[in-house]
Design a protein around this motif. Structure first.
Motif, PDB file in Angstrom:
ATOM      1  N   ILE A  76       0.868  -1.170   0.000  1.00 50.46           N
ATOM      2  CA  ILE A  76       0.000   0.000   0.000  1.00 50.46           C
ATOM      3  C   ILE A  76       0.908   1.224   0.000  1.00 50.46           C
ATOM      4  N   ILE A  77       0.422   2.327  -0.520  1.00 58.08           N
ATOM      5  CA  ILE A  77       1.240   3.534  -0.529  1.00 58.08           C
ATOM      6  C   ILE A  77       1.099   4.236   0.812  1.00 58.08           C
ATOM      7  N   LYS A  78       2.217   4.618   1.413  1.00 60.26           N
ATOM      8  CA  LYS A  78       2.204   5.262   2.723  1.00 60.26           C
ATOM      9  C   LYS A  78       2.571   6.740   2.649  1.00 60.26           C
ATOM     10  N   ALA A  79       3.326   7.132   1.644  1.00 56.38           N
ATOM     11  CA  ALA A  79       3.713   8.538   1.525  1.00 56.38           C
ATOM     12  C   ALA A  79       4.025   8.850   0.070  1.00 56.38           C
ATOM     13  N   LEU A  80       3.659  10.055  -0.338  1.00 58.26           N
ATOM     14  CA  LEU A  80       3.909  10.495  -1.710  1.00 58.26           C
ATOM     15  C   LEU A  80       4.353  11.946  -1.658  1.00 58.26           C
ATOM     16  N   GLN A  81       5.569  12.193  -2.083  1.00 56.37           N
ATOM     17  CA  GLN A  81       6.116  13.550  -2.066  1.00 56.37           C
ATOM     18  C   GLN A  81       5.959  14.186  -3.443  1.00 56.37           C
ATOM     19  N   ARG A  82       5.366  15.380  -3.457  1.00 60.96           N
ATOM     20  CA  ARG A  82       5.163  16.116  -4.707  1.00 60.96           C
ATOM     21  C   ARG A  82       6.021  17.371  -4.707  1.00 60.96           C
ATOM     22  N   HIS A  83       6.350  17.843  -5.902  1.00 65.24           N
ATOM     23  CA  HIS A  83       7.083  19.101  -6.040  1.00 65.24           C
ATOM     24  C   HIS A  83       6.185  20.229  -5.549  1.00 65.24           C
ATOM     25  N   PRO A  84       6.725  21.189  -4.773  1.00 65.83           N
ATOM     26  CA  PRO A  84       5.883  22.252  -4.216  1.00 65.83           C
ATOM     27  C   PRO A  84       5.269  23.192  -5.258  1.00 65.83           C
ATOM     28  N   ALA A  85       5.873  23.272  -6.447  1.00 65.78           N
ATOM     29  CA  ALA A  85       5.378  24.236  -7.437  1.00 65.78           C
ATOM     30  C   ALA A  85       5.010  23.607  -8.779  1.00 65.78           C
ATOM     31  N   LYS A  86       5.520  22.415  -9.039  1.00 66.06           N
ATOM     32  CA  LYS A  86       5.283  21.783 -10.331  1.00 66.06           C
ATOM     33  C   LYS A  86       4.479  20.493 -10.161  1.00 66.06           C
ATOM     34  N   ASN A  87       3.832  20.072 -11.227  1.00 61.72           N
ATOM     35  CA  ASN A  87       3.049  18.833 -11.190  1.00 61.72           C
ATOM     36  C   ASN A  87       3.984  17.636 -11.412  1.00 61.72           C
ATOM     37  N   ILE A  88       4.837  17.430 -10.423  1.00 63.59           N
ATOM     38  CA  ILE A  88       5.867  16.387 -10.515  1.00 63.59           C
ATOM     39  C   ILE A  88       5.880  15.581  -9.216  1.00 63.59           C
ATOM     40  N   LEU A  89       5.955  14.263  -9.334  1.00 64.94           N
ATOM     41  CA  LEU A  89       6.099  13.389  -8.175  1.00 64.94           C
ATOM     42  C   LEU A  89       7.581  13.229  -7.866  1.00 64.94           C
ATOM     43  N   MET A  90       7.951  13.426  -6.619  1.00 68.29           N
ATOM     44  CA  MET A  90       9.359  13.435  -6.238  1.00 68.29           C
ATOM     45  C   MET A  90       9.828  12.118  -5.609  1.00 68.29           C
ATOM     46  N   HIS A  91       8.949  11.476  -4.815  1.00 72.50           N
ATOM     47  CA  HIS A  91       9.360  10.254  -4.118  1.00 72.50           C
ATOM     48  C   HIS A  91       8.114   9.546  -3.600  1.00 72.50           C
ATOM     49  N   ALA A  92       8.195   8.226  -3.466  1.00 70.56           N
ATOM     50  CA  ALA A  92       7.068   7.453  -2.946  1.00 70.56           C
ATOM     51  C   ALA A  92       7.566   6.402  -1.964  1.00 70.56           C
ATOM     52  N   ASP A  93       6.768   6.182  -0.915  1.00 71.67           N
ATOM     53  CA  ASP A  93       7.042   5.125   0.061  1.00 71.67           C
ATOM     54  C   ASP A  93       5.929   4.090  -0.024  1.00 71.67           C
ATOM     55  N   PHE A  94       6.302   2.826  -0.184  1.00 71.54           N
ATOM     56  CA  PHE A  94       5.335   1.734  -0.231  1.00 71.54           C
ATOM     57  C   PHE A  94       5.609   0.772   0.925  1.00 71.54           C
ATOM     58  N   MET A  95       4.553   0.305   1.578  1.00 72.23           N
ATOM     59  CA  MET A  95       4.711  -0.657   2.675  1.00 72.23           C
ATOM     60  C   MET A  95       4.164  -2.015   2.256  1.00 72.23           C
ATOM     61  N   ARG A  96       4.961  -3.056   2.473  1.00 70.30           N
ATOM     62  CA  ARG A  96       4.526  -4.411   2.144  1.00 70.30           C
ATOM     63  C   ARG A  96       3.310  -4.809   2.973  1.00 70.30           C
ATOM     64  N   VAL A  97       2.482  -5.644   2.381  1.00 70.13           N
ATOM     65  CA  VAL A  97       1.259  -6.086   3.027  1.00 70.13           C
ATOM     66  C   VAL A  97       1.343  -7.579   3.325  1.00 70.13           C
TER      67      VAL A  97
END
Length: 216
Positions: A76-97
Motif C-alpha cells: 500500500i502507498i504510505k507517503a507520496l512527495q510532490r514538487h511544491p510548485a510543479k506537477n511532478i512526483l518526487m518520491h514514494a514510500d510503499f509498505m509491504r502487506v
C-alpha cells in the motif's frame, strides 16, 4: 475490489542526490518498499505510470501490485512527495502487506443524499469536516471507500465518526483511541449569508415604510 493497480519497477542501486536528480530528468521516480519483516528495497518507477495511477482516488486505499524486476510485491502507498510548485512526483514510500496482519489505511468518504437532505432543501450549507477516515482491517476487508448518508439531516444536525456504520471486520482508528476522538464528519449549517441578506432587506423595507409614514 473492482479496481486493481499494477506498477512496474526496477531495483535502484545508484543512490544519492546526484543519482536522484538524474533519475528525475529521465522521468523516473525514486521510491522505497519496506515492512513485513524484510529489508527495505530502493526502486524506481516511471513517472507517467505513477502519476496516472494517483489520479484515481482508489489508488490510495487499495492493495497495489509492484513488479520489481520480475518479483511481485503486494503493497500500500504510505507517503507520496510532490514538487511544491510543479506537477511532478518526487518520491514514494510503499509498505509491504501481509494478508494475515491488520493494516491502517486512509479511505475516502463518499457523501450521499445531500440533495435530499431536508436541511439542504431549506437552504442550509453542507459542510464536510473530513474527506477520508483511517480504517484498520485485514487486507482482504479493505474497502474502496466509506459511504456516509446525510439524507436525513436537518439544519443544525451533524454526523460524527461513531455515526458511521462499518462493515464487519473494519475498525475506526480514531475511535479506538477513545470517545474524545469522535470527530465530526459532516454537518448542515444555516446559510448565514442568506440570513444577512434577509435582515438587510427587512431593515430597508422597514425604513421605506417609515419614510412613507412620515411623508403623510
Amino acid at each position: 475490489m473492482s479496481i486493481s493497480f499494477e506498477l512496474a519497477a526496477s531495483i535502484r542501486n545508484d543512490l544519492g542526490k546526484g543519482a536522484t536528480r538524474r533519475l528525475r530528468k529521465q522521468e523516473m521516480v525514486p521510491a522505497v518498499i519496506y515492512g513485513a519483516g524484510e529489508e527495505p528495497v530502493s526502486i524506481t518507477l516511471g513517472h507517467n505510470q505513477l502519476m496516472h495511477s494517483t489520479e484515481n482516488e482508489a489508488f490510495f486505499s487499495h492493495i497495489l501490485s509492484i513488479d520489481v524486476d520480475g518479483k511481485k510485491e503486494s503493497v500500500i502507498i504510505k507517503a507520496l512527495q510532490r514538487h511544491p510548485a510543479k506537477n511532478i512526483l518526487m518520491h514514494a514510500d510503499f509498505m509491504r502487506v501481509s494478508m494475515k496482519e491488520k493494516l491502517k489505511v486512509h479511505v475516502p468518504i463518499h457523501f450521499i443524499g445531500e440533495e435530499e437532505a431536508p436541511g439542504a432543501k431549506q437552504g442550509g450549507v453542507v459542510t464536510h469536516s473530513l474527506v477520508d477516515v483511517e480504517i484498520q482491517c485485514l487486507p482482504n476487508n479493505l474497502p474502496e471507500f466509506i459511504e456516509v448518508d446525510v439524507s436525513a439531516l436537518e439544519i443544525g444536525d451533524s454526523l460524527h465518526l461513531s455515526d458511521i456504520k462499518l462493515a464487519d471486520g473494519l475498525e475506526m482508528v480514531a475511535l479506538l483511541q477513545g470517545e474524545d476522538h469522535d470527530l465530526q464528519v459532516v454537518a448542515i449549517q444555516a446559510n448565514r449569508a442568506a440570513e444577512v441578506d434577509e435582515d438587510v432587506e427587512g431593515a430597508e423595507s422597514a425604513e421605506g415604510e417609515s419614510e412613507e409614514g412620515s411623508g403623510e
